[in-house]
Design a protein around this motif. Structure first.
Motif, PDB file in Angstrom:
ATOM      1  N   PHE A 134       0.856  -1.177   0.000  1.00 21.37           N
ATOM      2  CA  PHE A 134       0.000   0.000   0.000  1.00 21.37           C
ATOM      3  C   PHE A 134       0.892   1.228   0.000  1.00 21.37           C
ATOM      4  N   ILE A 135       0.348   2.339  -0.468  1.00 25.73           N
ATOM      5  CA  ILE A 135       1.066   3.595  -0.334  1.00 25.73           C
ATOM      6  C   ILE A 135       0.286   4.466   0.645  1.00 25.73           C
ATOM      7  N   GLY A 136       0.996   5.025   1.606  1.00 29.09           N
ATOM      8  CA  GLY A 136       0.329   5.795   2.651  1.00 29.09           C
ATOM      9  C   GLY A 136       1.250   6.826   3.267  1.00 29.09           C
ATOM     10  N   ILE A 137       0.683   7.535   4.241  1.00 33.41           N
ATOM     11  CA  ILE A 137       1.415   8.578   4.973  1.00 33.41           C
ATOM     12  C   ILE A 137       1.524   8.130   6.422  1.00 33.41           C
ATOM     13  N   ARG A 167      -6.523   1.753  -0.438  1.00 36.42           N
ATOM     14  CA  ARG A 167      -7.042   0.849   0.582  1.00 36.42           C
ATOM     15  C   ARG A 167      -7.796  -0.325  -0.039  1.00 36.42           C
ATOM     16  N   ASP A 168      -8.541  -0.064  -1.103  1.00 31.35           N
ATOM     17  CA  ASP A 168      -9.340  -1.116  -1.737  1.00 31.35           C
ATOM     18  C   ASP A 168      -8.560  -1.920  -2.770  1.00 31.35           C
ATOM     19  N   SER A 169      -7.368  -1.413  -3.144  1.00 30.75           N
ATOM     20  CA  SER A 169      -6.641  -2.054  -4.254  1.00 30.75           C
ATOM     21  C   SER A 169      -5.161  -2.189  -3.914  1.00 30.75           C
ATOM     22  N   PRO A 170      -4.794  -3.102  -3.022  1.00 30.97           N
ATOM     23  CA  PRO A 170      -3.365  -3.298  -2.732  1.00 30.97           C
ATOM     24  C   PRO A 170      -2.616  -3.813  -3.957  1.00 30.97           C
ATOM     25  N   ILE A 171      -1.392  -3.352  -4.134  1.00 33.54           N
ATOM     26  CA  ILE A 171      -0.556  -3.802  -5.256  1.00 33.54           C
ATOM     27  C   ILE A 171      -0.062  -5.216  -4.940  1.00 33.54           C
ATOM     28  N   PRO A 172      -0.257  -6.175  -5.832  1.00 33.53           N
ATOM     29  CA  PRO A 172       0.042  -7.582  -5.504  1.00 33.53           C
ATOM     30  C   PRO A 172       1.531  -7.905  -5.450  1.00 33.53           C
ATOM     31  N   ASP A 173       2.402  -6.935  -5.690  1.00 33.10           N
ATOM     32  CA  ASP A 173       3.840  -7.212  -5.644  1.00 33.10           C
ATOM     33  C   ASP A 173       4.547  -6.058  -4.941  1.00 33.10           C
ATOM     34  N   VAL A 182      -1.188   8.893  -9.736  1.00 36.40           N
ATOM     35  CA  VAL A 182      -1.580   7.498  -9.940  1.00 36.40           C
ATOM     36  C   VAL A 182      -0.626   6.569  -9.193  1.00 36.40           C
ATOM     37  N   VAL A 183      -1.156   5.409  -8.789  1.00 45.03           N
ATOM     38  CA  VAL A 183      -0.362   4.332  -8.202  1.00 45.03           C
ATOM     39  C   VAL A 183      -0.327   3.196  -9.220  1.00 45.03           C
ATOM     40  N   LEU A 184       0.880   2.766  -9.571  1.00 46.50           N
ATOM     41  CA  LEU A 184       1.071   1.769 -10.632  1.00 46.50           C
ATOM     42  C   LEU A 184       1.727   0.520 -10.076  1.00 46.50           C
ATOM     43  N   SER A 185       1.386  -0.622 -10.657  1.00 45.97           N
ATOM     44  CA  SER A 185       2.099  -1.858 -10.344  1.00 45.97           C
ATOM     45  C   SER A 185       3.337  -1.949 -11.214  1.00 45.97           C
ATOM     46  N   GLY A 186       4.111  -3.023 -11.011  1.00 49.17           N
ATOM     47  CA  GLY A 186       5.316  -3.193 -11.812  1.00 49.17           C
ATOM     48  C   GLY A 186       5.016  -3.357 -13.286  1.00 49.17           C
ATOM     49  N   ARG A 187       3.813  -3.792 -13.613  1.00 47.63           N
ATOM     50  CA  ARG A 187       3.411  -3.961 -15.001  1.00 47.63           C
ATOM     51  C   ARG A 187       2.684  -2.737 -15.530  1.00 47.63           C
ATOM     52  N   ARG A 188       2.800  -1.620 -14.821  1.00 44.60           N
ATOM     53  CA  ARG A 188       2.244  -0.323 -15.228  1.00 44.60           C
ATOM     54  C   ARG A 188       0.725  -0.311 -15.232  1.00 44.60           C
ATOM     55  N   ARG A 189       0.122  -1.157 -14.449  1.00 45.41           N
ATOM     56  CA  ARG A 189      -1.331  -1.140 -14.310  1.00 45.41           C
ATOM     57  C   ARG A 189      -1.703  -0.133 -13.220  1.00 45.41           C
ATOM     58  N   ILE A 190      -2.748   0.677 -13.478  1.00 44.72           N
ATOM     59  CA  ILE A 190      -3.173   1.696 -12.519  1.00 44.72           C
ATOM     60  C   ILE A 190      -4.050   1.044 -11.446  1.00 44.72           C
ATOM     61  N   PRO A 196      -5.367  -2.559   6.055  1.00 44.43           N
ATOM     62  CA  PRO A 196      -5.840  -1.188   5.866  1.00 44.43           C
ATOM     63  C   PRO A 196      -7.125  -1.061   5.058  1.00 44.43           C
ATOM     64  N   SER A 197      -7.613  -2.122   4.463  1.00 41.44           N
ATOM     65  CA  SER A 197      -8.829  -2.013   3.659  1.00 41.44           C
ATOM     66  C   SER A 197      -9.987  -1.550   4.545  1.00 41.44           C
ATOM     67  N   PRO A 198     -11.007  -0.889   3.964  1.00 40.22           N
ATOM     68  CA  PRO A 198     -12.087  -0.297   4.766  1.00 40.22           C
ATOM     69  C   PRO A 198     -12.785  -1.315   5.663  1.00 40.22           C
ATOM     70  N   GLY A 199     -12.930  -0.953   6.938  1.00 43.84           N
ATOM     71  CA  GLY A 199     -13.583  -1.816   7.908  1.00 43.84           C
ATOM     72  C   GLY A 199     -15.059  -1.502   8.044  1.00 43.84           C
ATOM     73  N   ASN A 200     -15.632  -1.924   9.163  1.00 38.65           N
ATOM     74  CA  ASN A 200     -17.081  -1.841   9.349  1.00 38.65           C
ATOM     75  C   ASN A 200     -17.501  -0.627  10.168  1.00 38.65           C
ATOM     76  N   PHE A 201     -16.545   0.219  10.601  1.00 40.45           N
ATOM     77  CA  PHE A 201     -16.872   1.347  11.461  1.00 40.45           C
ATOM     78  C   PHE A 201     -16.555   2.663  10.752  1.00 40.45           C
ATOM     79  N   THR A 202     -17.470   3.630  10.902  1.00 37.28           N
ATOM     80  CA  THR A 202     -17.264   4.960  10.318  1.00 37.28           C
ATOM     81  C   THR A 202     -17.564   6.018  11.369  1.00 37.28           C
ATOM     82  N   LEU A 203     -16.919   7.170  11.225  1.00 34.18           N
ATOM     83  CA  LEU A 203     -17.100   8.298  12.138  1.00 34.18           C
ATOM     84  C   LEU A 203     -17.409   9.529  11.306  1.00 34.18           C
TER      85      LEU A 203
END
Length: 698
Positions: A68-71, A87-93, A107-115, A185-192
């Protein structure tokens, strides 16, 4: 607000995560910006100007093969991550990169340049740059303006300057969303987020889990013992900008609010000394803080054990006795006796019944204190006091309860009463509408109890006789003391003073060959000096009575303190002040110019202090700025010198017993003078303590 200890993830979770975490700081310095044609690869970081926040790739325990990319804040750890892009789309590598695309978007890209993720902003050009602020805001700038920022797309942390709010036009809510688990980090069941009632809510799926209560401009009234919010680094403001309503924190980089994967909101504070975050406060922290834990028309008592923490409100009974006995309170309670106004048909009849018509006793209101007010309140801004709020509710049969809260106003409830807590401290008053018979039943129960404990008649006679005799004896003693005081003062008259025909002098007690003369001033002179105690000359009022400004025939300005008949002080304090101050001479003690005891009046005449008392400055926002540090220091030093004289250097060792800002007077040069010796006490020269039987002082 209850302050809880720091909260941390369970140790087993930390241990399992540690094996899969990798350090993201390369040996070289991190970049501070990213432009078109540049990219941030896995292992590189983008730093804020002061190195407080970093942007980069990381892996989590539940996705150790993905990235994932984050701060994160300062040194990387899962607990320091405050924002995640994909959060919904982790890079598989581990070969991902962050770059500015040809259209200027991020944009966030994988090694195969997929967005795998994009900012998806509408941009005027492709000339974009990326920067990270010291508040943790990732900003995409295009043509000199910020066209996209991470603060508009929060994850699970509310950082200083970040907004969560309710859009009144679209009913869209900008909210925090928890992680699915501590390692995912993917979205959980709680919101504020913010509800349409302007309360902050924590939701579990679509169901409310916790709420703050209304905001009164200083604190949330639904959080018990919450002090002024700025003390916790949190400030709530309402901004109406394009019909949007936002809630946001103050600009304090050492504070943040986090929504945990367990469904709690945490207030975290960073301590530089330990370079770690402390969990200062967390909610919900007990069962009663969970939304509507006991159902409608029931209250949850904070600190009570599970079997007894829920109870129906007065006048209500469990909807299902069987469910209630086994601890299932979700069904709540129902009204035991219908309201009088509900037994009539039509609004006019209902209003008449509510007001006492219809031949039956009208409904009444039961007061509950120290409660978290129910949800779903309607605020009536036109009503400005508690009495009018109660009248408004009593005239409206659909109004089942009301409360009046400072800075919020009149709050009424017409729907089901949900989420009521009884606090151990704090809370608000709440008035619940009930049929009059509910009070009659209670009164009957009380009457039976009283009958069982009837006091014998002869005991009452003895008590009354004792009280009457005691009052008579005290009155006689008081009269004799007062007459004796007048005789002593009259015998002390010596001579006329030059200021007027009815001004005389009296000698103070002679010791060590010294005497102190305190003039006995005639009542007519005081009346003339104050223009018959004109209201225009009133300087203020204290426990002794009103104080007036006056001027003697010779032109000297004076302050006249007249004993009020409603005052709790009397001849004893008056005599005490005259005798004591005659023996005290110091530049930091107020000077007594004279006194008067004519016409059953007790009056003290002091030198006039043009700048009045110290409390007029330090408690007045418009004046306290006039006291610079040198003036404040001189005032402090002067008060200390006066006390030193009283305690050690005067012929009598005296303790004042009523020292407060209103008893510190200031002359024209802002020199302090201690005043009001009516409650002062003399110590013996060889004593270091004494005792009193009277409660005195401030």
């Amino acid at each position: 607000m209850n302050i809880h200890g720091g909260f941390c993830f369970p140790c087993w979770a930390l241990i399992s995560l540690a094996a899969s975490l990798v350090s993201l700081h390369p040996s070289s310095l991190a970049a501070t910006s990213l432009s078109l044609g540049q990219s941030l690869r896995d292992g590189d970081t983008l730093a804020s100007p002061a190195g407080i926040f970093y942007l980069g790739f990381f892996t989590a325990g539940d996705h150790n093969q993905s990235s994932f990319i984050g701060i994160w804040h300062r040194n990387f750890s899962i607990g320091n991550v405050v924002w995640v892009a994909n959060r919904d789309s982790p890079i598989p590598d581990r070969d991902g990169s962050l770059a500015i695309a040809g259209d200027g978007n991020l944009v966030v890209l994988s090694g195969r340049r997929r967005i795998f993720w994009s900012s998806n902003a509408t941009l005027p050009s492709s000339n974009s740059t990326l920067e990270l602020s010291d508040f943790g805001n990732l900003m995409l700038n295009n043509s000199g303006a910020t066209v996209w920022q991470s603060f508009d797309h929060p994850s699970d942390n509310l950082l200083p300057g970040m907004k969560i709010g309710f859009d009144l036009r679209t009913n869209a809510n900008q909210m925090l969303t928890s992680w699915r688990t501590p390692g995912d980090p993917s979205p959980g069941n709680f919101t504020l987020g913010v509800s349409q009632s302007t309360q902050i809510f924590l939701w579990e799926g679509n169901r409310p889990r916790w709420r703050t209560g209304q905001w009164n401009g200083q604190v949330f009234i639904g959080i018990p013992d919450m002090v002024f919010a700025a003390a916790y680094g949190f400030k709530l403001s309402i901004i109406i900008d394009g019909n949007k309503m936002y809630y946001y924190t103050s600009l304090n980089s050492s504070h943040r609010w986090a929504l945990s994967s367990a469904g709690t909101v945490q207030h975290l504070v960073f301590f530089e000394s330990t370079r770690s975050w402390l969990n200062l406060w967390e909610a919900p922290s007990n069962e009663c803080e969970k939304y509507n834990r006991c159902g409608n028309y029931a209250s949850c008592t904070e600190g009570a054990a599970a079997p007894t923490m829920c109870s129906c409100l007065k006048g209500f009974v469990p909807r299902s006795d069987e469910e209630w006995r086994v601890g299932n309170w979700t069904g709540g309670c129902v009204r035991r006796t219908n309201l009088q106004c509900e037994r009539k048909d039509g609004s006019a009849a209902a209003a008449a019944a509510a007001a006492g018509g219809g031949g039956r006793e009208p409904d009444r209101f039961h007061l509950m204190t120290g409660v978290k007010l129910p949800d779903l309140a309607e605020t009536v801004t036109q009503v400005v006091n508690l009495g009018d709020c109660g009248d408004l509710c009593s005239r409206n049969c659909s109004c089942g309860a009301y409360s009046f809260v400072d800075a919020i106003g009149c709050m009424i409830w017409g729907s089901d009463l949900a989420d009521i807590n009884v606090f151990s401290s704090g809370g608000n008053d709440f008035y619940l509408r009930l049929a009059a018979s509910e009070f009659s039943q209670e009164d009957a129960k009380d009457g039976k109890k009283k009958k069982k404990k009837t006091v014998p008649a002869y005991v009452i006679v003895i008590i009354v006789a004792f009280v009457v005799i005691s009052v008579c004896l005290i009155s006689i003693l008081f009269y004799k003391c007062k007459r004796r005081m007048k005789e002593l003062l009259k015998g002390a008259k010596k001579k006329r003073v030059e200021e007027g025909p009815d001004v005389m002098e009296t000698q103070g007690e002679v010791k060590d060959g010294k005497s102190h003369e305190i003039p006995l001033i005639g009542f007519s002179t005081i009346v003339a000096a104050t223009e018959d105690f004109c209201e225009a000359n009133l300087l203020g009022k204290g426990g002794f009575g009103p104080v007036y400004k006056g001027k003697l025939p010779g032109g000297q300005e004076i302050a006249v303190k007249r004993l009020s008949r409603s005052s709790g002080q009397g001849m004893e304090e008056f005599k005490n002040e005259v005798i004591l101050i005659a023996k005290l001479q110091h530049r930091n003690l107020v000077r007594l110019l004279g006194f008067c005891t004519e016409n059953e009046d007790q009056i003290l005449i002091y030198e006039y202090m043009p700048n009045k008392s110290l409390d007029c400055f330090i408690f007045d926002p418009s004046k306290k700025g006039l006291l610079d540090w040198n003036t404040r220091y001189n005032i402090i030093e002067g008060i200390a010198r006066g006390l030193l004289y009283l305690h050690r250097d005067s012929r009598l060792r005296i303790i004042h017993r009523d020292l407060k800002a209103s008893n510190i007077l200031l002359d024209e040069e802002m020199n302090p003078k201690i005043s009001d010796f009516g409650l002062a006490r003399i110590f013996g020269n060889d004593n270091n303590e004494t005792s009193t039987k009277t409660v005195v002082g401030t």
